[in-house]
Scaffold this motif. Structure first.
Motif, short mmCIF file in Angstrom:
data_model
loop_
_atom_site.label_atom_id
_atom_site.label_comp_id
_atom_site.label_asym_id
_atom_site.label_seq_id
_atom_site.Cartn_x
_atom_site.Cartn_y
_atom_site.Cartn_z
N GLU A 45 16.62 -7.36 -19.83
CA GLU A 45 15.98 -8.61 -20.26
C GLU A 45 16.83 -9.81 -19.85
OE1 GLU A 45 14.71 -10.79 -24.41
OE2 GLU A 45 14.65 -8.60 -24.32
N TRP A 46 18.13 -9.71 -20.01
CA TRP A 46 19.03 -10.80 -19.65
C TRP A 46 18.94 -11.09 -18.16
CZ3 TRP A 46 23.26 -12.54 -16.98
CH2 TRP A 46 23.93 -13.62 -17.53
N LEU A 47 18.82 -10.02 -17.35
CA LEU A 47 18.71 -10.19 -15.90
C LEU A 47 17.32 -10.65 -15.48
CD1 LEU A 47 20.66 -7.06 -14.65
CD2 LEU A 47 21.37 -9.46 -14.47
N GLY A 48 16.32 -10.37 -16.29
CA GLY A 48 14.96 -10.76 -15.96
C GLY A 48 14.28 -9.81 -14.98
N GLU A 49 14.81 -8.61 -14.83
CA GLU A 49 14.16 -7.62 -13.98
C GLU A 49 14.63 -6.23 -14.36
OE1 GLU A 49 15.32 -7.10 -9.75
OE2 GLU A 49 16.70 -8.76 -10.14
N GLY A 50 13.84 -5.24 -13.92
CA GLY A 50 14.15 -3.86 -14.26
C GLY A 50 13.84 -3.59 -15.71
#
Length: 140
Positions: A45-50
């Motif tokens: 979620e923090w990265l915004g992907e995967g």
């Protein structure tokens, strides 16, 4: 498992290069302060992907060089097969733990997620890392 389980832009530039997504996951793991944890889903979620599975795959393949014990399951159960090594790290760092009851299998504690979980922000006030344009409006 192949690179197919990682986001599509995660493929390496060179045969020995780390996939870009893996580098991003490992950078987040390195930012987690001692005594705190993030779940696999939190990192995604923090990265915004995967998602949690992709983060878990990165940690399984490449996580040995970073504080892997700080990226955890959401239920606070210690990583199977690495419980004792992780527990040594948690105790050394003062990570909040819930001691296991005598009836619990293996008598291993769990992470106390409410206190141990880190949101990726600053410790003081938990300020979000979102850029100002993406930050939610405040009611002043």
């Amino acid at each position: 498992m192949s690179q197919e389980s990682l986001p599509s832009d995660a493929g390496p530039q060179h045969a020995d290069a780390l996939p870009e997504y893996a580098e991003q996951v490992l950078e987040v793991a390195e930012r987690i302060p001692p005594g705190r944890v993030m779940t696999y889903g939190d990192v995604a979620e923090w990265l915004g992907e995967g998602g949690p599975r992709q983060v878990g795959r990165v940690m399984a393949l490449y996580g040995g060089a970073v504080p892997w014990w700080r990226v955890v399951r959401a239920d606070g159960v210690l990583l199977p097969g690495h419980e004792l090594r992780a527990l040594d790290h948690y105790r050394a760092e003062g990570t909040p733990l819930r001691e296991a009851s005598g009836a619990a299998e293996g008598h291993l504690p769990r992470l106390e997620m409410k206190r141990a979980r880190w949101d990726g922000g600053h410790e003081e006030g938990h300020i979000s890392q979102l850029p100002a344009s993406d930050a939610p409006p405040c009611d002043l």
